[in-house]
Design a protein around this motif. Structure first.
Motif, PDB file in Angstrom:
ATOM      1  N   ALA A 288      26.104 -14.009 -16.908  1.00  0.00           N
ATOM      2  CA  ALA A 288      26.671 -15.228 -17.503  1.00  0.00           C
ATOM      3  C   ALA A 288      27.514 -14.846 -18.717  1.00  0.00           C
ATOM      4  CB  ALA A 288      25.554 -16.183 -17.894  1.00  0.00           C
ATOM      5  N   LYS A 290      28.890 -11.903 -19.264  1.00  0.00           N
ATOM      6  CA  LYS A 290      30.042 -11.089 -18.842  1.00  0.00           C
ATOM      7  C   LYS A 290      31.175 -11.944 -18.295  1.00  0.00           C
ATOM      8  CE  LYS A 290      29.148  -7.706 -15.767  1.00  0.00           C
ATOM      9  NZ  LYS A 290      28.361  -6.738 -14.965  1.00  0.00           N
ATOM     10  N   TYR A 291      30.786 -12.919 -17.460  1.00  0.00           N
ATOM     11  CA  TYR A 291      31.812 -13.675 -16.735  1.00  0.00           C
ATOM     12  C   TYR A 291      32.179 -14.991 -17.419  1.00  0.00           C
ATOM     13  CZ  TYR A 291      30.856 -10.028 -13.438  1.00  0.00           C
ATOM     14  OH  TYR A 291      30.702  -8.791 -12.885  1.00  0.00           O
ATOM     15  N   ILE A 320      32.979 -19.337  -9.499  1.00  0.00           N
ATOM     16  CA  ILE A 320      33.087 -18.554  -8.260  1.00  0.00           C
ATOM     17  C   ILE A 320      33.679 -19.469  -7.187  1.00  0.00           C
ATOM     18  CG2 ILE A 320      31.768 -17.209  -6.556  1.00  0.00           C
ATOM     19  CD1 ILE A 320      29.533 -16.996  -8.744  1.00  0.00           C
ATOM     20  N   PHE A 333      29.230  -6.131  -3.883  1.00  0.00           N
ATOM     21  CA  PHE A 333      30.282  -7.161  -3.924  1.00  0.00           C
ATOM     22  C   PHE A 333      30.741  -7.386  -5.366  1.00  0.00           C
ATOM     23  CE2 PHE A 333      31.555 -11.386  -5.065  1.00  0.00           C
ATOM     24  CZ  PHE A 333      32.657 -11.537  -4.263  1.00  0.00           C
ATOM     25  N   GLN A 334      32.040  -7.386  -5.561  1.00  0.00           N
ATOM     26  CA  GLN A 334      32.631  -7.758  -6.849  1.00  0.00           C
ATOM     27  C   GLN A 334      33.923  -8.502  -6.559  1.00  0.00           C
ATOM     28  OE1 GLN A 334      32.689  -3.699  -8.676  1.00  0.00           O
ATOM     29  NE2 GLN A 334      31.664  -4.771 -10.336  1.00  0.00           N
ATOM     30  N   SER A 335      34.124  -9.612  -7.251  1.00  0.00           N
ATOM     31  CA  SER A 335      35.382 -10.324  -7.031  1.00  0.00           C
ATOM     32  C   SER A 335      36.497  -9.553  -7.733  1.00  0.00           C
ATOM     33  CB  SER A 335      35.283 -11.739  -7.591  1.00  0.00           C
ATOM     34  OG  SER A 335      35.250 -11.686  -8.994  1.00  0.00           O
ATOM     35  N   ALA A 338      36.451 -10.068 -11.306  1.00  0.00           N
ATOM     36  CA  ALA A 338      35.357  -9.367 -11.983  1.00  0.00           C
ATOM     37  C   ALA A 338      35.740  -7.914 -12.222  1.00  0.00           C
ATOM     38  CB  ALA A 338      34.090  -9.442 -11.148  1.00  0.00           C
ATOM     39  N   LEU A 346      28.669  -2.483 -11.313  1.00  0.00           N
ATOM     40  CA  LEU A 346      28.741  -1.763 -10.040  1.00  0.00           C
ATOM     41  C   LEU A 346      28.602  -2.679  -8.839  1.00  0.00           C
ATOM     42  CD1 LEU A 346      26.457   1.262 -10.960  1.00  0.00           C
ATOM     43  CD2 LEU A 346      28.921   1.306 -10.641  1.00  0.00           C
ATOM     44  N   GLY A 347      28.405  -3.949  -9.112  1.00  0.00           N
ATOM     45  CA  GLY A 347      28.252  -4.878  -7.986  1.00  0.00           C
ATOM     46  C   GLY A 347      26.884  -4.763  -7.332  1.00  0.00           C
ATOM     47  N   LEU A 350      23.261  -8.502  -8.666  1.00  0.00           N
ATOM     48  CA  LEU A 350      22.747  -9.695  -7.986  1.00  0.00           C
ATOM     49  C   LEU A 350      21.970  -9.338  -6.722  1.00  0.00           C
ATOM     50  CD1 LEU A 350      25.543 -12.397  -8.361  1.00  0.00           C
ATOM     51  CD2 LEU A 350      23.336 -12.246  -9.516  1.00  0.00           C
ATOM     52  N   SER A 351      22.388  -8.252  -6.085  1.00  0.00           N
ATOM     53  CA  SER A 351      21.664  -7.830  -4.895  1.00  0.00           C
ATOM     54  C   SER A 351      20.252  -7.400  -5.299  1.00  0.00           C
ATOM     55  CB  SER A 351      22.463  -6.692  -4.246  1.00  0.00           C
ATOM     56  OG  SER A 351      21.670  -5.855  -3.543  1.00  0.00           O
TER      57      SER A 351
HETATM   58  P1  ADP Z   1      28.603  -6.817 -11.250  1.00  0.00           P
HETATM   59  O1  ADP Z   1      28.369  -7.811 -12.338  1.00  0.00           O
HETATM   60  O2  ADP Z   1      28.203  -5.429 -11.598  1.00  0.00           O
HETATM   61  O3  ADP Z   1      29.993  -6.874 -10.686  1.00  0.00           O
HETATM   62  P2  ADP Z   1      26.662  -8.374  -9.705  1.00  0.00           P
HETATM   63  O4  ADP Z   1      25.978  -8.031  -8.424  1.00  0.00           O
HETATM   64  O5  ADP Z   1      25.808  -8.684 -10.863  1.00  0.00           O
HETATM   65  O6  ADP Z   1      27.650  -7.166 -10.008  1.00  0.00           O
HETATM   66  O7  ADP Z   1      27.618  -9.619  -9.425  1.00  0.00           O
HETATM   67  C1  ADP Z   1      28.437  -9.597  -8.278  1.00  0.00           C
HETATM   68  C2  ADP Z   1      29.668 -10.438  -8.492  1.00  0.00           C
HETATM   69  O8  ADP Z   1      29.300 -11.824  -8.560  1.00  0.00           O
HETATM   70  C3  ADP Z   1      30.412 -10.148  -9.775  1.00  0.00           C
HETATM   71  O9  ADP Z   1      31.287  -9.057  -9.639  1.00  0.00           O
HETATM   72  C4  ADP Z   1      31.133 -11.476  -9.995  1.00  0.00           C
HETATM   73  O10 ADP Z   1      32.299 -11.529  -9.192  1.00  0.00           O
HETATM   74  C5  ADP Z   1      30.162 -12.519  -9.441  1.00  0.00           C
HETATM   75  N1  ADP Z   1      29.331 -13.137 -10.510  1.00  0.00           N
HETATM   76  C6  ADP Z   1      28.061 -12.833 -10.840  1.00  0.00           C
HETATM   77  N2  ADP Z   1      27.613 -13.633 -11.837  1.00  0.00           N
HETATM   78  C7  ADP Z   1      28.625 -14.466 -12.146  1.00  0.00           C
HETATM   79  C8  ADP Z   1      28.798 -15.539 -13.095  1.00  0.00           C
HETATM   80  N3  ADP Z   1      27.820 -15.917 -13.924  1.00  0.00           N
HETATM   81  N4  ADP Z   1      29.999 -16.177 -13.107  1.00  0.00           N
HETATM   82  C9  ADP Z   1      30.996 -15.814 -12.266  1.00  0.00           C
HETATM   83  N5  ADP Z   1      30.904 -14.826 -11.361  1.00  0.00           N
HETATM   84  C10 ADP Z   1      29.736 -14.154 -11.290  1.00  0.00           C
END
Ligand code: ADP
Length: 536
Positions: A288, A290-291, A320, A333-335, A338, A346-347, A350-351
């Motif tokens: 939260a 970071k993004y 998102i 996965f990373q957008s 991101a 490293l994506g 969340l996994s």
């Molecule tokens: P990382 O943060 O290392 O890229 P995560 O597995 O934690 O990897 O998250 C995967 C992706 O999900 C992120 O790259 C981002 O695109 C999206 N994401 C995660 N949390 C958020 C958030 N709070 N707001 C927006 N996008 C998010």
């Protein structure tokens, strides 16, 4: 399945076939009829003349339904021109060999067949009709397709692995530059205490970031291999949330975010691994932070609804898109947005979060109204039954207090590591001695009788496991708290440490807080070999 030949045409002996033309024709008819392949004959205009049992099995039509009808009954409309070409070739006396094509069955299925069509000639050599043998090759085609798909998947996985390694190298190298600068800056003469403190904070932050990346990576691999074991115990939710906030605090503060908490007034009891659950919430809070652009609003809410505990972390950050939402829990996965962020990642976060929540019998859901509209992550898991009163009372009376100074022996052949660790523990009020070899440790401990020993495993003279066994054999060492300190955080290492008699296993680099939290947990009666605390 081959049909038995009719009795009346059965040759008297396999070595003596009948020469009677009637019997020969009957034999041929029986062979055609019992073939697994479809054997069909047609006129040069494409009308069906004969249709064997194989054709019925493959295409579904009985002979009376198709004889006299155009062959195009089994040809898909878009392939009618192909049939015209086949008829043209036949008229010229040419044969079509093992031609792979598609036909339609009576019930409308499309099947892959391999076709051989030959002209039938009259006694004077004129082409009068055509016979066609069709073999159903759908299964072979399907197998070919599956092979092709798995080759494609392998190629993609290989490419992803390369991309990931490049990203990993980049993400691990990133924190090194500020650490190097901060160290170099602090070596310069005339630094003010304020400047020194600033540089130290940079180092601490970057080391914490790097350790978190590596921990996540190791943990996610354990979750996917199914080797991550939870240390479940009855715990209280707000304490776990508190630990998570502490971990995320530097990131929240660095971006000047406002964290609003909405916690239940009554304690919420859970049966959970508190370290791992704290890891779940800290990962969500860090994401939260970071993004979301600086100065953002982040909210953590916890409540119980019947038998379910819900914890949600929401932000007013980049959000998102609906298209990406179902993929955010996929490993790596990373957008694109991101990827462009300075905080990196490293994506795998969340996994890992999803895996840890699942290990607790819970689920996680991601919500967002779309790009720019913030995100919300909702974790749900089963609430635990309230703890019996008597157990709480027992725990309280039996616990020694960790607040008073404890005798600690720090053993590490890396003198800097041993000395700085001792310094930090002394600063927390403990009585600390250091040893740089296994023998020195045994010697010192004989008179010092430490309550707690922090043992590096890779010692030059006696390895940490042997040392632990020897310590356990002494009268003072039987009840001491033995903590293994290693660079290896795999489950196997943890198991080896248990076997050697260790109570705890910490992964380097360790911090005073990690040791304190172990001491606290001992003080609260939790001497089991727990996974390493995530916080640095
Ligand atoms: P990382 O943060 O290392 O890229 P995560 O597995 O934690 O990897 O998250 C995967 C992706 O999900 C992120 O790259 C981002 O695109 C999206 N994401 C995660 N949390 C958020 C958030 N709070 N707001 C927006 N996008 C998010």
């Amino acid at each position: 399945m081959k049909a038995p030949l009719p009795d009346k045409v059965m040759p008297t002996s396999p070595t003596a076939p009948s020469e009677d033309p009637f019997q020969q024709r009957a034999l041929l008819a029986a062979i055609v009829d019992s073939s697994d392949d479809a054997i069909v004959s047609k006129t040069l205009e494409g009308r069906i003349l004969s249709w064997n049992r194989g054709a019925t099995r493959i295409f579904g039509y009985e002979p009376h339904e198709v004889i006299g009808k155009p062959i195009t009954i089994i040809v898909p409309p878009e392939l009618h021109s192909e049939e015209l070409q086949i008829l043209g070739k036949l008229r010229r006396g040419e044969r079509i060999d093992h031609f792979d094509t598609v036909r339609v069955t009576k019930d409308g299925r499309r099947i892959s067949i391999s076709l051989t069509v030959s002209p039938i000639r009259s006694a004077d050599g004129t082409v009068i009709a055509a016979s066609k043998v069709a073999r159903d090759v759908s299964e072979r085609k399907l197998a070919e397709l599956r092979l092709q798909q798995s080759e494609e998947a392998l190629r993609l996985a290989d490419r992803r692995k390369d991309e990931f390694l490049a990203l990993l190298a980049h993400e691990l190298r990133n924190p090194l530059a500020p650490i190097r600068y901060a160290v170099a800056a602090n070596k310069k003469p005339g630094r003010t205490p304020e400047q020194r403190k600033q540089a130290e904070e940079i180092i601490e932050r970057q080391v914490a970031h790097m350790s978190r990346l590596l921990d996540d990576l190791l943990d996610v691999s354990r979750v996917t291999r199914g080797t991550l074991a939870l240390k479940k115990a009855r715990t209280e939710l707000t304490a776990i949330i508190g630990a998570a906030i502490e971990t995320a605090r530097p990131m929240l503060d660095a971006k000047n975010h406002n964290l609003a908490l909405d916690l239940p007034t009554q304690p919420l009891q859970l049966e959970a691994d508190s370290v791992r659950l704290a890891q779940v919430f800290s990962n969500l809070l860090i994401n939260a932070a970071k993004y979301t652009d600086p100065g953002g609003q982040i909210r953590l809410r916890a409540r119980q609804e019947q038998a379910t505990v819900l914890v949600s972390v929401s932000d007013n950050g980049m959000g998102i898109s609906a298209e990406l939402l179902p993929r955010v829990f996929n490993m790596f996965f990373q957008s694109d947005q991101a990827l462009g962020r300075a905080e990196g990642g490293l994506g795998v976060g969340l996994s890992l979060v999803k895996g840890l929540v699942a290990l607790h019998g819970g689920s996680i859901e991601a919500r967002s109204e779309g790009p720019g509209k913030g995100s919300e992550f909702i974790v749900r898991f089963p609430a635990g039954a309230p703890r019996p009163e008597s157990l709480d009372a027992d725990a309280e009376t039996e616990c020694p207090s960790a607040d008073v100074g404890i005798k600690i022996l720090v053993v590490d052949d890396n003198r800097d590591a041993a000395d700085t660790c001792a310094m930090l523990l002394e600063a927390s009020g403990h009585h600390v001695q250091t040893a740089y070899t296994g023998r020195q440790a045994l010697e010192l401990a004989r008179t010092f009788h430490p309550h707690t020993l922090l043992l590096d495993i890779g010692l030059p003279d006696i390895d940490g496991y042997k040392l632990a066994r020897q310590i356990r054999g002494t009268p003072w060492g039987r009840s001491a708290l033995l903590i293994a300190v290693t660079g290896w955080g795999q489950e196997e290492d943890r198991l080896r440490a248990v076997e050697a008699g260790f109570d705890q296993h910490l992964v380097k680099p360790i911090s005073a807080e990690m040791v304190e939290s172990v001491l606290q947990s001992v003080a609260q009666g939790g001497t089991s070999l727990a996974p390493p605390p995530v916080k640095l």
